[in-house]
Design a protein around this motif. Structure first.
Motif, PDB file in Angstrom:
ATOM      1  N   ILE A 144       0.683  -1.278  -0.159  1.00  0.00           N
ATOM      2  CA  ILE A 144       0.030  -0.016  -0.036  1.00  0.00           C
ATOM      3  C   ILE A 144       0.824   1.367   0.125  1.00  0.00           C
ATOM      4  O   ILE A 144       0.554   2.250  -0.748  1.00  0.00           O
ATOM      5  N   ALA A 145       1.889   1.161   0.791  1.00  0.00           N
ATOM      6  CA  ALA A 145       2.728   2.307   0.745  1.00  0.00           C
ATOM      7  C   ALA A 145       3.522   2.609  -0.542  1.00  0.00           C
ATOM      8  O   ALA A 145       3.622   3.809  -0.796  1.00  0.00           O
ATOM      9  N   ARG A 146       3.968   1.535  -1.305  1.00  0.00           N
ATOM     10  CA  ARG A 146       4.525   1.608  -2.642  1.00  0.00           C
ATOM     11  C   ARG A 146       3.463   2.003  -3.400  1.00  0.00           C
ATOM     12  O   ARG A 146       3.714   3.289  -4.099  1.00  0.00           O
ATOM     13  N   ARG A 147       2.150   1.889  -3.546  1.00  0.00           N
ATOM     14  CA  ARG A 147       1.094   2.206  -4.485  1.00  0.00           C
ATOM     15  C   ARG A 147       0.919   3.855  -3.852  1.00  0.00           C
ATOM     16  O   ARG A 147       0.651   4.589  -4.820  1.00  0.00           O
ATOM     17  N   MET A 148       1.080   4.176  -2.858  1.00  0.00           N
ATOM     18  CA  MET A 148       0.738   5.543  -2.235  1.00  0.00           C
ATOM     19  C   MET A 148       1.925   6.544  -2.638  1.00  0.00           C
ATOM     20  O   MET A 148       1.637   7.695  -3.296  1.00  0.00           O
ATOM     21  N   ASN A 149       3.179   6.184  -2.968  1.00  0.00           N
ATOM     22  CA  ASN A 149       4.087   6.816  -3.316  1.00  0.00           C
ATOM     23  C   ASN A 149       4.084   7.164  -4.773  1.00  0.00           C
ATOM     24  O   ASN A 149       4.547   8.164  -5.195  1.00  0.00           O
ATOM     25  N   VAL A 150       3.507   5.858  -5.514  1.00  0.00           N
ATOM     26  CA  VAL A 150       3.454   6.224  -7.026  1.00  0.00           C
ATOM     27  C   VAL A 150       2.448   6.875  -7.448  1.00  0.00           C
ATOM     28  O   VAL A 150       2.564   7.870  -8.284  1.00  0.00           O
ATOM     29  N   SER A 151       1.179   6.796  -6.869  1.00  0.00           N
ATOM     30  CA  SER A 151      -0.156   7.252  -7.450  1.00  0.00           C
ATOM     31  C   SER A 151      -0.505   8.440  -6.385  1.00  0.00           C
ATOM     32  O   SER A 151      -1.461   9.404  -6.986  1.00  0.00           O
ATOM     33  N   GLY A 152      -0.043   8.440  -5.196  1.00  0.00           N
ATOM     34  CA  GLY A 152      -0.537   9.526  -4.231  1.00  0.00           C
ATOM     35  C   GLY A 152      -1.963   9.133  -3.891  1.00  0.00           C
ATOM     36  O   GLY A 152      -2.658  10.347  -3.293  1.00  0.00           O
ATOM     37  N   ARG A 153      -2.588   7.910  -4.168  1.00  0.00           N
ATOM     38  CA  ARG A 153      -3.794   7.637  -3.690  1.00  0.00           C
ATOM     39  C   ARG A 153      -4.038   6.562  -2.885  1.00  0.00           C
ATOM     40  O   ARG A 153      -3.222   5.451  -2.813  1.00  0.00           O
ATOM     41  N   LEU A 154      -5.002   6.514  -2.044  1.00  0.00           N
ATOM     42  CA  LEU A 154      -5.349   5.534  -0.975  1.00  0.00           C
ATOM     43  C   LEU A 154      -6.897   4.814  -1.426  1.00  0.00           C
ATOM     44  O   LEU A 154      -7.558   5.709  -1.364  1.00  0.00           O
ATOM     45  N   TYR A 155      -6.734   3.640  -1.912  1.00  0.00           N
ATOM     46  CA  TYR A 155      -8.163   3.006  -2.095  1.00  0.00           C
ATOM     47  C   TYR A 155      -8.933   2.597  -1.049  1.00  0.00           C
ATOM     48  O   TYR A 155      -8.186   1.938   0.194  1.00  0.00           O
ATOM     49  N   GLU A 156     -10.233   2.421  -1.319  1.00  0.00           N
ATOM     50  CA  GLU A 156     -10.960   1.809  -0.407  1.00  0.00           C
ATOM     51  C   GLU A 156     -10.744   0.272   0.163  1.00  0.00           C
ATOM     52  O   GLU A 156     -10.669   0.010   0.980  1.00  0.00           O
ATOM     53  N   THR A 157     -10.313  -0.212  -1.012  1.00  0.00           N
ATOM     54  CA  THR A 157     -10.021  -1.814  -0.789  1.00  0.00           C
ATOM     55  C   THR A 157      -8.738  -1.852  -0.071  1.00  0.00           C
ATOM     56  O   THR A 157      -8.473  -2.901   0.898  1.00  0.00           O
ATOM     57  N   ASP A 158      -7.566  -0.822   0.023  1.00  0.00           N
ATOM     58  CA  ASP A 158      -6.735  -0.900   0.749  1.00  0.00           C
ATOM     59  C   ASP A 158      -6.928  -0.828   2.104  1.00  0.00           C
ATOM     60  O   ASP A 158      -6.468  -1.477   3.193  1.00  0.00           O
ATOM     61  N   ILE A 159      -7.802  -0.077   2.509  1.00  0.00           N
ATOM     62  CA  ILE A 159      -8.262   0.155   3.716  1.00  0.00           C
ATOM     63  C   ILE A 159      -9.055  -1.037   4.505  1.00  0.00           C
ATOM     64  O   ILE A 159      -8.707  -1.297   5.612  1.00  0.00           O
ATOM     65  N   GLU A 160      -9.739  -1.612   3.646  1.00  0.00           N
ATOM     66  CA  GLU A 160     -10.493  -2.854   4.068  1.00  0.00           C
ATOM     67  C   GLU A 160      -9.504  -3.887   4.354  1.00  0.00           C
ATOM     68  O   GLU A 160      -9.851  -4.812   5.218  1.00  0.00           O
ATOM     69  N   GLN A 161      -8.477  -4.202   3.400  1.00  0.00           N
ATOM     70  CA  GLN A 161      -7.352  -5.051   3.480  1.00  0.00           C
ATOM     71  C   GLN A 161      -6.823  -4.671   4.978  1.00  0.00           C
ATOM     72  O   GLN A 161      -6.424  -5.827   5.671  1.00  0.00           O
TER      73      GLN A 161
END
Length: 67
Positions: free
Chosen positions: A40-57
Motif C-alpha cells: 500500500i505504501a508503494r502504491r501511495m508513493n507512486v499514485s498518491g492515492r489510497l483506495y477503499e480496498t486498501d483500507i478494507e485489507q
C-alpha cells in the motif's frame, strides 16, 4: 531452543514438548499485514492515492491478528 537442546544433550533432564502453532500463526498474520502495508505504501508513493480496498485489507489484517 538450540541452547536448550545442547544443554539437554550434554547434561540431560526432562524434555518438554512445545506446540509452536500459535506462535507461527501470529508470526504469519503479522508478516502478511506488514507485506500488505508495504504494498500500500508503494502504491501511495507512486499514485498518491489510497483506495477503499486498501483500507478494507488493513482492517482484515488487523482483525486476523486479534483472533
Amino acid at each position: 531452543i538450540s541452547k536448550y537442546l545442547r544443554h539437554m544433550a550434554t547434561v540431560g533432564g526432562v524434555l518438554l514438548e512445545v506446540d509452536h502453532k500459535l506462535m507461527m500463526d501470529v508470526r504469519n498474520s503479522v508478516q502478511t499485514a506488514s507485506n500488505n502495508i508495504n504494498q500500500i505504501a508503494r502504491r501511495m508513493n507512486v499514485s498518491g492515492r489510497l483506495y477503499e480496498t486498501d483500507i478494507e485489507q488493513l482492517k482484515a489484517d488487523s482483525a486476523a491478528m486479534r483472533e
